[in-house]
Design a protein around this motif. Sequence first.
Motif, PDB file in Angstrom:
ATOM      1  N   VAL A   3       0.863  -1.164   0.000  1.00 52.44           N
ATOM      2  CA  VAL A   3       0.000   0.000   0.000  1.00 52.44           C
ATOM      3  C   VAL A   3       0.905   1.221   0.000  1.00 52.44           C
ATOM      4  O   VAL A   3       1.777   1.353   0.863  1.00 52.44           O
ATOM      5  N   ASP A   5       1.037   5.376   0.177  1.00 51.87           N
ATOM      6  CA  ASP A   5       0.245   6.554   0.528  1.00 51.87           C
ATOM      7  C   ASP A   5       0.412   7.620  -0.556  1.00 51.87           C
ATOM      8  O   ASP A   5       1.163   7.430  -1.524  1.00 51.87           O
ATOM      9  N   LEU A  22      -5.539   0.712   3.398  1.00 50.74           N
ATOM     10  CA  LEU A  22      -6.048   1.433   2.238  1.00 50.74           C
ATOM     11  C   LEU A  22      -7.308   2.218   2.590  1.00 50.74           C
ATOM     12  O   LEU A  22      -7.476   3.358   2.158  1.00 50.74           O
ATOM     13  N   ALA A  28      -4.451   6.743  -1.354  1.00 48.16           N
ATOM     14  CA  ALA A  28      -3.514   5.622  -1.358  1.00 48.16           C
ATOM     15  C   ALA A  28      -3.784   4.695  -2.542  1.00 48.16           C
ATOM     16  O   ALA A  28      -4.854   4.726  -3.144  1.00 48.16           O
ATOM     17  N   ARG A  29      -2.779   3.877  -2.865  1.00 46.75           N
ATOM     18  CA  ARG A  29      -2.885   2.897  -3.951  1.00 46.75           C
ATOM     19  C   ARG A  29      -2.411   1.550  -3.432  1.00 46.75           C
ATOM     20  O   ARG A  29      -1.609   1.486  -2.508  1.00 46.75           O
ATOM     21  N   VAL A  30      -2.891   0.484  -4.056  1.00 46.98           N
ATOM     22  CA  VAL A  30      -2.491  -0.861  -3.653  1.00 46.98           C
ATOM     23  C   VAL A  30      -1.919  -1.607  -4.846  1.00 46.98           C
ATOM     24  O   VAL A  30      -2.400  -1.464  -5.979  1.00 46.98           O
ATOM     25  N   TYR A  31      -0.854  -2.363  -4.583  1.00 41.92           N
ATOM     26  CA  TYR A  31      -0.197  -3.172  -5.607  1.00 41.92           C
ATOM     27  C   TYR A  31       0.041  -4.562  -5.033  1.00 41.92           C
ATOM     28  O   TYR A  31       0.414  -4.702  -3.877  1.00 41.92           O
ATOM     29  N   PHE A  45      -8.715  -3.698  -2.890  1.00 46.09           N
ATOM     30  CA  PHE A  45      -9.368  -2.445  -3.271  1.00 46.09           C
ATOM     31  C   PHE A  45     -10.873  -2.514  -2.998  1.00 46.09           C
ATOM     32  O   PHE A  45     -11.458  -1.588  -2.446  1.00 46.09           O
TER      33      PHE A  45
END
Length: 78
Positions: A3, A5, A22, A28-31, A45
């Motif tokens: 995650v 920010d 998240l 924020a983004r998630v990978y 997500f």
Amino acid sequence: MTVLDAGGGGADGCEHHAARLLASLEGARVYALPDAPAGAAIRVFTAADTLRPFCWADGPRIQPSQLSRAENRKRHSR
């Protein structure tokens, strides 16, 4: 899961904790990490959308910042 920010700082964790983080961060983004199962980022997500941000202080959760994104969308659609 990673995650990131809004400033680019990141934290790795499992799907469960990544979703809570998240949900608690604006922008924020998630990978998915390389060894994550297929669809993991989408699951995180999707789960984060319905989770309330981590409750840092006790008290009633009535402010928009204390509710899930889904709860806020529902409030504003009325």
